[in-house]
Design a protein around this motif. Structure first.
Motif, PDB file in Angstrom:
ATOM      1  N   GLU A  33       0.550  -1.628   0.168  1.00 40.20           N
ATOM      2  CA  GLU A  33       0.294   0.073   0.163  1.00 40.20           C
ATOM      3  C   GLU A  33       0.942   1.358   0.136  1.00 40.20           C
ATOM      4  O   GLU A  33       0.518   2.029  -1.056  1.00 40.20           O
ATOM      5  N   ASN A  89      -6.013  -5.126  -0.601  1.00 42.75           N
ATOM      6  CA  ASN A  89      -6.435  -5.819  -1.980  1.00 42.75           C
ATOM      7  C   ASN A  89      -4.935  -6.564  -2.211  1.00 42.75           C
ATOM      8  O   ASN A  89      -3.892  -6.762  -2.813  1.00 42.75           O
ATOM      9  N   ASP A  91      -5.476  -8.688  -4.969  1.00 46.15           N
ATOM     10  CA  ASP A  91      -5.150  -8.840  -6.213  1.00 46.15           C
ATOM     11  C   ASP A  91      -3.934  -7.766  -6.713  1.00 46.15           C
ATOM     12  O   ASP A  91      -2.409  -8.009  -6.968  1.00 46.15           O
TER      13      ASP A  91
END
Length: 406
Positions: A33, A89, A91
């Motif tokens: 991130e 997330n 993916d």
């Protein structure tokens, strides 16, 4: 000066043995991130499972606030308002993981991907190629991963996987991020290592050892082979000899099929709308098929599960005679199973799809009644979908019954 001499001696000693590195990405989900959003760096960041359910990754700043792994959001939202909370997330994390592993493979032909954020790398003999000692090679790898992928890693070095794992745990506590356990360090390290810190020892095995007065890794390796074999079996013997620096399990770059691919998520809202559930399942089917095609495999086993508002779980499974990796084939099976499970009077909170019983594409057998032309068209369509996603982004093409809101 003594430490520097010790490192030189260890490097000379390691040159005579196999050298295995465990490269472990630091706070991987948070680091991903921060890589895509640099404003998050040096901030207390937590990545949450599902839709903000509990903490599954923390930055070091979040750890300093007292946020623990697994803490549910409702426990910390009032107390830790300074932290940034981000829904996972996966993916994105998979894409960045592939980039990290690609960097590792540029250094050594033998890389064993152990998990999304860890890999064993066989560095044996590379000091001649790079004209550096093993500590310097590890630092070079660490710098390359940071420069190319912007992900910090810790690297443990030793002559076996178990010791490399112990070394990587120690490397995480060092600013330089690298720790080497040569033969001279093995016994001192084992003496200070609790039985619970050993890679592969779970709760039950820990209780067994503690019941027999074995509290440290050093006390474990002092046990007689016959006793270990009787109490634990071959696994106990392998553990002992790995901890003594003997390479029982070599680094393997052989691609292994996973036991299953599971895609699940909570719904944006509780629902009993069948089309809404189908839309959610379609999303999971597509993501699972994309992953299946990436590993050049097909599945025989297809499962669906639904979780109700009051957390009851219902599951159905079907085994196909001919393996497949094509969304529309899998969705027809999933919706057939859904018809058997669905209750219009029940509110559902989450859906999931599980694919298993895999075979590599070159091993898959066609059905006796299969049409080769149809299968060829399915393969081309699936490849087209994958190429479009690679070029224009995930979910550029969707199949569904309502607007995606899952």
């Amino acid at each position: 000066m003594l430490e520097e001499f010790q490192n030189i001696s260890d490097n000379v000693d390691m040159a005579r043995k196999h050298v295995i590195a465990l490269v472990d990405c630091d706070s991987f989900f948070v680091s991903c991130e921060q890589a895509v959003n640099p404003d998050l760096k040096n901030q207390p960041v937590c990545v949450m499972s599902g839709r903000g359910q509990c903490v599954i990754s923390r930055s070091k700043e979040a750890k300093k606030l007292g946020i623990r792994m697994g803490m549910p959001y409702f426990q910390i939202e009032g107390q830790m308002k300074k932290a940034v909370y981000i829904n996972a997330n996966h993916d994105l994390y998979t894409q960045i993981s592939e980039k990290v592993m690609s960097v590792l493979k540029s250094f050594s032909p033998k890389v064993e991907v152990y998990s999304i954020d860890e890999a064993f790398v066989d560095l044996t003999g590379l000091e001649r190629l790079y004209k550096k000692n093993y500590l310097e090679i590890a630092q070079m790898i660490r710098q390359e991963v940071m420069e190319k992928v912007d992900i910090p890693v810790s690297i443990g070095l030793s002559s076996s996987k178990s010791l490399a794992k112990l070394a990587s745990d120690k490397a995480k506590k060092l600013e330089e991020g690298v720790f080497l356990i040569g033969s001279r360090k093995i016994i001192p390290v084992l003496e200070k290592t609790s039985i619970d810190e050993i890679w592969g020892i779970g709760k039950n095995l820990s209780l067994l050892f503690r019941k027999n007065g074995i509290l440290t890794a050093y006390e474990l390796v002092q046990q007689d082979d016959i006793w270990l074999n009787k109490q634990v079996g071959i696994r106990g013997l392998e553990m002992k000899h790995e901890l003594l620096g003997e390479m029982v399990s070599p680094v393997s770059d052989e691609v292994k099929l996973p036991k299953s691919i599971q895609k699940t998520s909570a719904l944006a809202k509780f629902s009993s709308d069948k089309n809404y559930l189908k839309n959610s399942l379609n999303y999971h089917i597509h993501r699972a098929c994309v992953k299946l095609r990436k590993i050049n495999a097909k599945c025989h086993g297809i499962s669906i599960f639904l979780r109700t508002k009051d957390f009851k779980v219902f599951c159905e499974k079907k085994i196909l005679n001919a393996a497949t990796d094509f969304e529309l084939e899998i969705s027809s099976v999933i919706f057939e199973l859904l018809d058997k499970m669905y209750n219009p009077n029940t509110l559902y909170r989450s859906t999931g799809v599980i694919l298993d019983t895999f075979v590599f594409n070159h091993e898959a057998q066609m059905s006796l009644f299969a049409d080769a032309n149809v299968d060829l068209k399915k393969g081309k369509l699936a490849k087209c979908l994958d190429n479009l996603e690679q070029r224009f982004g995930k979910d550029i093409i969707q199949t569904g019954f309502i607007k995606k809101d899952v």
